[in-house]
Design a protein around this motif. Sequence first.
Motif, PDB file in Angstrom:
ATOM      1  N   ILE A 161       0.843  -1.205   0.000  1.00  0.00           N
ATOM      2  CA  ILE A 161       0.000   0.000   0.000  1.00  0.00           C
ATOM      3  C   ILE A 161       0.872   1.247   0.000  1.00  0.00           C
ATOM      4  N   SER A 162       1.950   1.238   0.777  1.00  0.00           N
ATOM      5  CA  SER A 162       2.861   2.390   0.817  1.00  0.00           C
ATOM      6  C   SER A 162       3.497   2.629  -0.540  1.00  0.00           C
ATOM      7  N   ALA A 163       3.909   1.554  -1.216  1.00  0.00           N
ATOM      8  CA  ALA A 163       4.533   1.703  -2.532  1.00  0.00           C
ATOM      9  C   ALA A 163       3.562   2.312  -3.528  1.00  0.00           C
ATOM     10  N   VAL A 164       2.315   1.881  -3.510  1.00  0.00           N
ATOM     11  CA  VAL A 164       1.303   2.435  -4.414  1.00  0.00           C
ATOM     12  C   VAL A 164       1.068   3.913  -4.097  1.00  0.00           C
ATOM     13  N   ALA A 165       0.984   4.254  -2.820  1.00  0.00           N
ATOM     14  CA  ALA A 165       0.756   5.647  -2.424  1.00  0.00           C
ATOM     15  C   ALA A 165       1.913   6.533  -2.867  1.00  0.00           C
ATOM     16  N   ILE A 166       3.129   6.068  -2.700  1.00  0.00           N
ATOM     17  CA  ILE A 166       4.301   6.859  -3.115  1.00  0.00           C
ATOM     18  C   ILE A 166       4.300   7.048  -4.625  1.00  0.00           C
ATOM     19  N   ALA A 167       3.964   6.003  -5.361  1.00  0.00           N
ATOM     20  CA  ALA A 167       3.923   6.114  -6.822  1.00  0.00           C
ATOM     21  C   ALA A 167       2.871   7.122  -7.261  1.00  0.00           C
ATOM     22  N   LEU A 168       1.714   7.104  -6.629  1.00  0.00           N
ATOM     23  CA  LEU A 168       0.660   8.049  -6.991  1.00  0.00           C
ATOM     24  C   LEU A 168       1.063   9.482  -6.667  1.00  0.00           C
ATOM     25  N   VAL A 169       1.651   9.696  -5.503  1.00  0.00           N
ATOM     26  CA  VAL A 169       2.051  11.050  -5.099  1.00  0.00           C
ATOM     27  C   VAL A 169       3.145  11.573  -6.008  1.00  0.00           C
ATOM     28  N   SER A 170       4.141  10.753  -6.333  1.00  0.00           N
ATOM     29  CA  SER A 170       5.219  11.240  -7.194  1.00  0.00           C
ATOM     30  C   SER A 170       4.709  11.516  -8.599  1.00  0.00           C
ATOM     31  N   ASN A 171       3.773  10.733  -9.106  1.00  0.00           N
ATOM     32  CA  ASN A 171       3.183  10.976 -10.419  1.00  0.00           C
ATOM     33  C   ASN A 171       2.395  12.277 -10.405  1.00  0.00           C
ATOM     34  N   PHE A 172       1.664  12.535  -9.335  1.00  0.00           N
ATOM     35  CA  PHE A 172       0.907  13.778  -9.199  1.00  0.00           C
ATOM     36  C   PHE A 172       1.860  14.967  -9.191  1.00  0.00           C
ATOM     37  N   GLY A 173       2.984  14.830  -8.483  1.00  0.00           N
ATOM     38  CA  GLY A 173       3.974  15.906  -8.438  1.00  0.00           C
ATOM     39  C   GLY A 173       4.563  16.195  -9.802  1.00  0.00           C
ATOM     40  N   GLU A 174       4.821  15.164 -10.593  1.00  0.00           N
ATOM     41  CA  GLU A 174       5.336  15.344 -11.946  1.00  0.00           C
ATOM     42  C   GLU A 174       4.343  16.124 -12.799  1.00  0.00           C
ATOM     43  N   LYS A 175       3.059  15.786 -12.701  1.00  0.00           N
ATOM     44  CA  LYS A 175       2.043  16.491 -13.476  1.00  0.00           C
ATOM     45  C   LYS A 175       2.004  17.953 -13.079  1.00  0.00           C
ATOM     46  N   LYS A 176       2.088  18.240 -11.779  1.00  0.00           N
ATOM     47  CA  LYS A 176       2.058  19.630 -11.321  1.00  0.00           C
ATOM     48  C   LYS A 176       3.249  20.396 -11.872  1.00  0.00           C
ATOM     49  N   ARG A 177       4.444  19.762 -11.875  1.00  0.00           N
ATOM     50  CA  ARG A 177       5.621  20.444 -12.393  1.00  0.00           C
ATOM     51  C   ARG A 177       5.476  20.721 -13.881  1.00  0.00           C
ATOM     52  N   LYS A 178       4.897  19.776 -14.619  1.00  0.00           N
ATOM     53  CA  LYS A 178       4.708  19.975 -16.054  1.00  0.00           C
ATOM     54  C   LYS A 178       3.683  21.064 -16.326  1.00  0.00           C
ATOM     55  N   GLU A 179       2.668  21.168 -15.466  1.00  0.00           N
ATOM     56  CA  GLU A 179       1.630  22.160 -15.665  1.00  0.00           C
ATOM     57  C   GLU A 179       2.059  23.547 -15.205  1.00  0.00           C
ATOM     58  N   ALA A 180       3.130  23.627 -14.439  1.00  0.00           N
ATOM     59  CA  ALA A 180       3.579  24.915 -13.924  1.00  0.00           C
ATOM     60  C   ALA A 180       3.935  25.831 -15.094  1.00  0.00           C
ATOM     61  N   LYS A 181       3.571  27.082 -14.973  1.00  0.00           N
ATOM     62  CA  LYS A 181       3.822  28.035 -16.042  1.00  0.00           C
ATOM     63  C   LYS A 181       5.302  28.400 -16.094  1.00  0.00           C
ATOM     64  N   VAL A 182       5.776  28.606 -17.318  1.00  0.00           N
ATOM     65  CA  VAL A 182       7.129  29.089 -17.515  1.00  0.00           C
ATOM     66  C   VAL A 182       7.123  30.568 -17.124  1.00  0.00           C
ATOM     67  N   PRO A 183       8.114  31.032 -16.371  1.00  0.00           N
ATOM     68  CA  PRO A 183       8.139  32.446 -16.013  1.00  0.00           C
ATOM     69  C   PRO A 183       8.123  33.319 -17.277  1.00  0.00           C
ATOM     70  N   ALA A 184       7.529  34.473 -17.177  1.00  0.00           N
ATOM     71  CA  ALA A 184       7.444  35.380 -18.324  1.00  0.00           C
ATOM     72  C   ALA A 184       8.100  36.713 -17.972  1.00  0.00           C
ATOM     73  N   TYR A 185       8.415  37.462 -19.003  1.00  0.00           N
ATOM     74  CA  TYR A 185       8.957  38.803 -18.814  1.00  0.00           C
ATOM     75  C   TYR A 185       8.285  39.733 -19.819  1.00  0.00           C
ATOM     76  N   ASP A 186       8.209  41.005 -19.455  1.00  0.00           N
ATOM     77  CA  ASP A 186       7.550  42.004 -20.309  1.00  0.00           C
ATOM     78  C   ASP A 186       8.537  42.584 -21.305  1.00  0.00           C
ATOM     79  N   VAL A 187       8.089  42.669 -22.557  1.00  0.00           N
ATOM     80  CA  VAL A 187       8.884  43.289 -23.615  1.00  0.00           C
ATOM     81  C   VAL A 187       8.034  44.375 -24.253  1.00  0.00           C
TER      82      VAL A 187
END
Length: 173
Positions: free
Chosen positions: A49-75
């Motif tokens: 159960i712990s292994a499954v929970a860790i796999a789910l949490v790390s997968n969720f974290g990867e999705k959040k990092r991918k969805e994070a916006k790239v910083p922007a700057y004004d031109v």
Amino acid sequence: MTPTERTAQESTKAEDAATEECSEASTPVERMRSPFRLLLLGGVALLAISAVAIALVSNFGEKKRKEAKVPAYDVTYTVTGTTNVSVSVQKGGGVALPGGEISPSKLPWTKHIAMPADGTPPTMDILLGEKGGHAECTLIIRGRLASRSVAEGTFGRATCSAEAPTTAPSTAP
């Protein structure tokens, strides 16, 4: 019966009882019911159960990092001058921005864009017509002059290009 014979007989009965218990405990059902085995199975289940929970949490974290916006700057792209010009605004590498190829009817002309801080430099080309004249382009990044160039004469040309920031602006004083 003598005391020695009684002790031998009791000893034989005790051995028979122990043998009987062992043979009963040797059945698969009895082995599974032993507390040690139950504890072992519970530990294995907890690890699974712990292994499954860790796999789910790390997968969720990867999705959040991918969805994070790239910083922007004004031109801010600006063109000033005394004549009509063609303006080409690019993200860099020849990739035109939406509405990137224009011929402003009036100068000065200004356009503000939030660019992704992905390392691709902002670029602007200006081209004068056959009547010539004078025009100047500027790039202002995060409120600071990053590039300035002047075009003069018949079919004069100028390019403003600057190095792109790759991080969000610092908040340090």
